[in-house]
Design an enzyme around this catalytic site. Structure first.
Site, mmCIF file in Angstrom:
data_model
loop_
_atom_site.group_PDB
_atom_site.id
_atom_site.type_symbol
_atom_site.label_atom_id
_atom_site.label_comp_id
_atom_site.label_asym_id
_atom_site.label_seq_id
_atom_site.Cartn_x
_atom_site.Cartn_y
_atom_site.Cartn_z
ATOM 1 N N TRP A 24 0.841 -1.214 0.000
ATOM 2 C CA TRP A 24 0.000 0.000 0.000
ATOM 3 C C TRP A 24 0.870 1.256 0.000
ATOM 4 O O TRP A 24 0.400 2.345 -0.276
ATOM 5 C CB TRP A 24 -0.923 0.001 1.229
ATOM 6 C CG TRP A 24 -0.170 0.147 2.547
ATOM 7 C CD1 TRP A 24 0.791 -0.686 3.019
ATOM 8 C CD2 TRP A 24 -0.304 1.184 3.514
ATOM 9 N NE1 TRP A 24 1.262 -0.239 4.233
ATOM 10 C CE2 TRP A 24 0.602 0.907 4.569
ATOM 11 C CE3 TRP A 24 -1.101 2.319 3.614
ATOM 12 C CZ2 TRP A 24 0.734 1.723 5.689
ATOM 13 C CZ3 TRP A 24 -0.968 3.134 4.734
ATOM 14 C CH2 TRP A 24 -0.057 2.836 5.761
ATOM 15 N N GLU A 34 0.932 -2.068 12.673
ATOM 16 C CA GLU A 34 0.873 -3.538 12.651
ATOM 17 C C GLU A 34 1.125 -4.190 14.005
ATOM 18 O O GLU A 34 1.231 -5.406 14.102
ATOM 19 C CB GLU A 34 1.882 -4.064 11.624
ATOM 20 C CG GLU A 34 1.521 -3.674 10.201
ATOM 21 C CD GLU A 34 2.497 -4.195 9.166
ATOM 22 O OE1 GLU A 34 3.641 -4.527 9.543
ATOM 23 O OE2 GLU A 34 2.130 -4.259 7.985
ATOM 24 N N GLN A 61 3.957 2.252 13.900
ATOM 25 C CA GLN A 61 4.012 3.379 12.951
ATOM 26 C C GLN A 61 2.730 4.187 13.077
ATOM 27 O O GLN A 61 1.777 3.735 13.708
ATOM 28 C CB GLN A 61 4.186 2.832 11.542
ATOM 29 C CG GLN A 61 3.027 1.988 11.046
ATOM 30 C CD GLN A 61 3.425 1.059 9.908
ATOM 31 O OE1 GLN A 61 3.888 -0.043 10.151
ATOM 32 N NE2 GLN A 61 3.228 1.506 8.688
HETATM 33 C C1 BGC Z 1 5.167 -1.661 7.439
HETATM 34 C C2 BGC Z 1 4.089 -1.665 6.385
HETATM 35 C C3 BGC Z 1 4.730 -1.452 5.050
HETATM 36 C C4 BGC Z 1 5.838 -2.451 4.795
HETATM 37 C C5 BGC Z 1 6.606 -2.155 3.522
HETATM 38 C C6 BGC Z 1 6.197 -2.736 7.110
HETATM 39 O O1 BGC Z 1 7.207 -2.730 8.062
HETATM 40 O O2 BGC Z 1 4.625 -1.927 8.694
HETATM 41 O O3 BGC Z 1 3.163 -0.638 6.635
HETATM 42 O O4 BGC Z 1 3.757 -1.547 4.055
HETATM 43 O O5 BGC Z 1 6.767 -2.430 5.845
HETATM 44 O O6 BGC Z 1 7.203 -0.907 3.573
#
Ligand code: BGC
Length: 744
Positions: free
Chosen positions: A344, A472, A579
């Site tokens: 995303w 996350e 994040q």
């Molecule tokens: C982040 C995601 C992101 C992914 C790729 C992950 O560590 O939590 O939001 O899409 O990295 O950058």
């Protein structure tokens, strides 16, 4: 902020330099000195044999293999197949012998080692002395002819007398480290030309090379095509070996091997008629043009200057929209981690960079989703939902995520696609795109969310249950406010677009009934957005405020990366954020929220955020600037722009954080520049960090270049064409060639 910088590379506004070779940092340097041109990428490993620790990574965007994802038990709807970009041929394979002794920096004593990435020109050079010979290596991957990569080795004798033998080749033997396997089947190998096919996806790569010197002999080894060259030197003499390598990928499996090879030979022979210097000159002028259009200059802060240019440089290397079937991988073409997947990140973090520099590339990013709509429709059916459910990570449009919590619960990625349509159309006014493609995406994504959500029996709120938001570190939560808000906005936008199309172009209307539109409206109106009027806080998700508190500043650096050192489920039972989540919503829909709300939520959530995602610091810097937390804004900006140069997250060895490079660009333009693009016209509230004397950036606005220059208490806006309205510090101005200067 608990993260610390590792200062290793030389600071220079246009260059990244390494003086003296440090084998312990070899993998980090390989990432830093990576080159690429959207089509192919090569890590900065040494040309010649290096028997020390190294990832000899060469990748083609869109060349992948797949493997089954296996689970202990079968559950419907979990993804069962994973595609991953694979390590391909080492086109720069070289062995060097001086009077029979082989050069290998893991074994040989060399002096005066120096390596440099020149971002102005897009080349990597390396020099050192060994055995009475001064070596100078140069390489580039052509930005103007995407299949061409080039290598030059200059040798000068400082006392050496005798033969320098160079073996050059194209080598399909490198192991794909993440899988500990080689995926290539050789189908042709003769005189400096080799062709191989991937094992399961059946994609072919053709690789041929030519040098300026006459080859003594050509020879083939398994999956490797080589030629041997000899240079005889006397003291004081010098010589140069130049090699052009042509690498062509083929995804169309219907073409026979013979036809493919014949077509490639023809193309390569044409490409070999152009000299190394001519390719280099065109490549350099491509970069000169890029910098001319979108450089950011910062006066009085070389570290940030270098960091921001490194980000812009790598974004261009990864993607500039030449090929609409490609996208931006989170680590670009610089490593195997994240497998070349599109996240995303493309629609949320990368799109603004392209929208305001390269609109065709921005459109292509969204078209990539439109072109993979069928896979998203199929996936929605697998999920017992309707409409289109886009994947969390993908190469071919199907879900490749083997961690179901992310793949199945991060439904905000589908909202990001609708958001991108809205953001792109709001700014670029591209109604053709909206009517031809965007509207269908909006209807299918709205349909998905309408079927994915449900009503609370307690109070009738509509909500999205069992999700994971951008943060996350919280899994299977109900009503993630960011996701709910995105979806609410997108329901309403979908309705507006359909109503507009009923009048403007009824013949293009995507299939949608009035009942469905009424359903979207009801669900938008009833969408739960948990907000406390007294504290002005949005609750990240139902029950977030009840979670036990943890002081993120007390986490010791030796417990990072978190996923490695923390028991998996322990991450989810505290209120630490990976994040921005609520804070991201406040940024994306800036005009919907008051400064007071932004302050309250930033203070609350920033204190709980550990920035374990590279996408985190820049958003915090942007919001800190808006609410006047200047010191924090500056610290986060430095973290964002130098995340890889200073290896803040201790994982640069795996590859560069490409999508966060786009966020670092936003950090200047949206952060200190104070730009917001969620209204009908652009708005700016520029500030000047006290550490800087001044700065300047350029963006493409309504097909004209807008230059914004901030220094000496003033922000000056100039547009190189007919004047356009821009809101600066709350007041609307017509900005044109004569410029508008506003006190800040
Ligand atoms: C982040 C995601 C992101 C992914 C790729 C992950 O560590 O939590 O939001 O899409 O990295 O950058």
């Amino acid at each position: 902020m608990a993260k610390e910088a590792i200062k290793y590379y030389g600071v220079d506004p246009w260059k990244i330099t390494e003086t003296g070779f440090n084998p312990e940092r070899s993998r980090v340097s390989e990432s830093i000195f990576s080159l690429g041109n959207e089509y192919m990428g090569t890590r900065g490993f040494f040309d010649e044999v290096y028997s020390g620790d190294s990832l000899k990574g060469n990748y083609f965007n869109g060349v992948w293999e797949d493997k089954p994802i296996t689970y202990f038990e079968h559950f419907k709807g979990l993804s069962e197949r994973c595609c991953f970009m694979i390590n391909a041929n080492n086109w720069i394979y070289t062995r060097i012998f001086a009077n029979g002794e082989e050069l290998d920096l893991a074994k040989c004593e060399v002096e005066n080692f120096y390596r440099e990435l020149d971002m102005k020109k897009g080349i990597v050079t390396r020099t050192f002395d060994w055995n009475g010979i001064s070596f100078a290596f140069e390489r580039f991957i052509s930005m103007t002819e995407r299949t061409v990569a080039a290598q030059k080795i200059t040798v000068k004798s400082n006392g050496f007398e005798g033969e320098i033998k160079i073996v050059a080749g194209s080598d399909f033997t490198p192991i794909h480290e993440e899988e500990n396997r080689n995926f290539w089947v050789e189908i042709h190998n003769s005189d400096a030309c080799i062709v191989a096919r991937t094992q399961s996806s059946g994609q072919r790569v053709y690789s041929a090379f030519r040098a300026n010197l006459e080859a003594e002999k050509f020879f083939a080894e398994e999956k490797k095509s080589c030629a041997e060259y000899s240079i005889n030197l006397k003291n004081g003499e010098s010589a140069a070996f130049e090699r052009l390598s042509v690498n062509i990928t083929e995804k169309d499996k219907t073409v026979s091997d013979d036809t493919f090879i014949a077509n490639c030979n023809k193309k390569a022979n044409e490409l070999f008629t152009v000299s190394y210097d001519e390719y280099l000159a065109k490549h350099e002028s491509f970069w000169a043009d890029v910098w001319n259009k979108l450089d950011i200059t910062i006066d009085g802060d070389e570290e940030n200057q270098q960091g921001v240019r490194f980000c812009i440089f790598n974004l261009h290397q990864t993607y500039h929209g030449e090929d609409g079937s490609l996208n931006v991988g989170a680590k670009g073409l610089t490593g195997e981690k994240y497998s070349g997947w599109t996240f995303w990140d493309s629609e949320t973090y990368c799109l603004p960079f392209y929208m305001f520099n390269n609109p065709q590339a921005a459109k292509n990013l969204i078209m990539y989703r439109y072109n993979t709509l069928q896979q998203a429709l199929d996936r929605a059916v697998e999920q017992d939902t309707k409409g289109a459910c886009f994947p969390m990570v993908t190469i071919d449009g199907t879900e490749s995520c083997g961690v179901w919590q992310h793949g199945n619960l991060e439904i905000h990625v589908t909202a990001a696609i609708a958001y991108a349509v809205w953001h792109y159309v709001t700014n670029l006014k591209d109604k053709d795109f909206l009517y031809d493609y965007g509207a269908r995406l909006l209807v299918e994504t709205s349909r998905y969310f309408a079927s994915r959500g449900g009503f609370s029996p307690k109070n009738g709120d509509f909500g999205l249950y069992g999700v994971m938001g951008p943060d996350e570190f919280h899994m299977m939560v109900n009503n993630n406010t960011y996701t709910n808000y995105m979806v609410k906005k997108m329901f309403l936008y979908t309705i507006d677009v359909i109503e507009e199309m009923k009048k403007a172009c009824p013949e293009k209307l995507p299939e949608v009934t009035d009942e469905e539109l009424a359903d979207f409206k009801l669900k938008a109106d009833k969408m739960r957005i948990s907000y406390d009027e007294e504290t002005k806080l949005f609750e990240q998700h139902d029950g977030y405020f009840d979670l036990p508190h943890i002081d993120v500043n007390s986490i010791s650096p030796d417990r990072v990366p978190i996923y490695k050192y923390w028991a998996y489920d322990s991450i989810f039972r505290v209120n630490m954020l990976k994040q921005p989540d609520v804070v991201l919503m406040l940024f994306f829909f800036s005009k919907d929220f008051t400064l007071e709300q932004k302050k309250a939520n930033y203070d609350y959530y920033e204190a709980r955020c550990f920035h374990e995602s590279s996408l985190s610091p820049s958003i915090h810097s942007i919001m800190a600037t808006e609410i006047g937390k200047d010191e924090q804004a500056y610290e986060y900006a430095k973290y964002a722009s130098r995340i890889d140069l200073d290896d803040y997250n201790r994982n640069t060895h795996q590859g560069l954080h490409i999508t966060s490079a786009a966020a670092a660009w936003m950090n200047i333009v949206y952060g200190f520049g104070g730009m917001r693009s969620d209204d009908d016209i652009l708005t700016f509230n520029p500030t000047l960090p006290k550490q800087w004397k001044g700065y300047q950036f350029k963006i493409l606005y309504r097909e004209k270049i807008l230059t914004v220059d901030i220094r000496n208490g003033k922000a000056t806006f100039t547009l190189d064409g007919e004047a356009e309205p821009i809101r600066i510090c709350g007041k609307e101005y017509m900005v044109g060639k004569d410029g508008v200067a506003v006190e800040i």
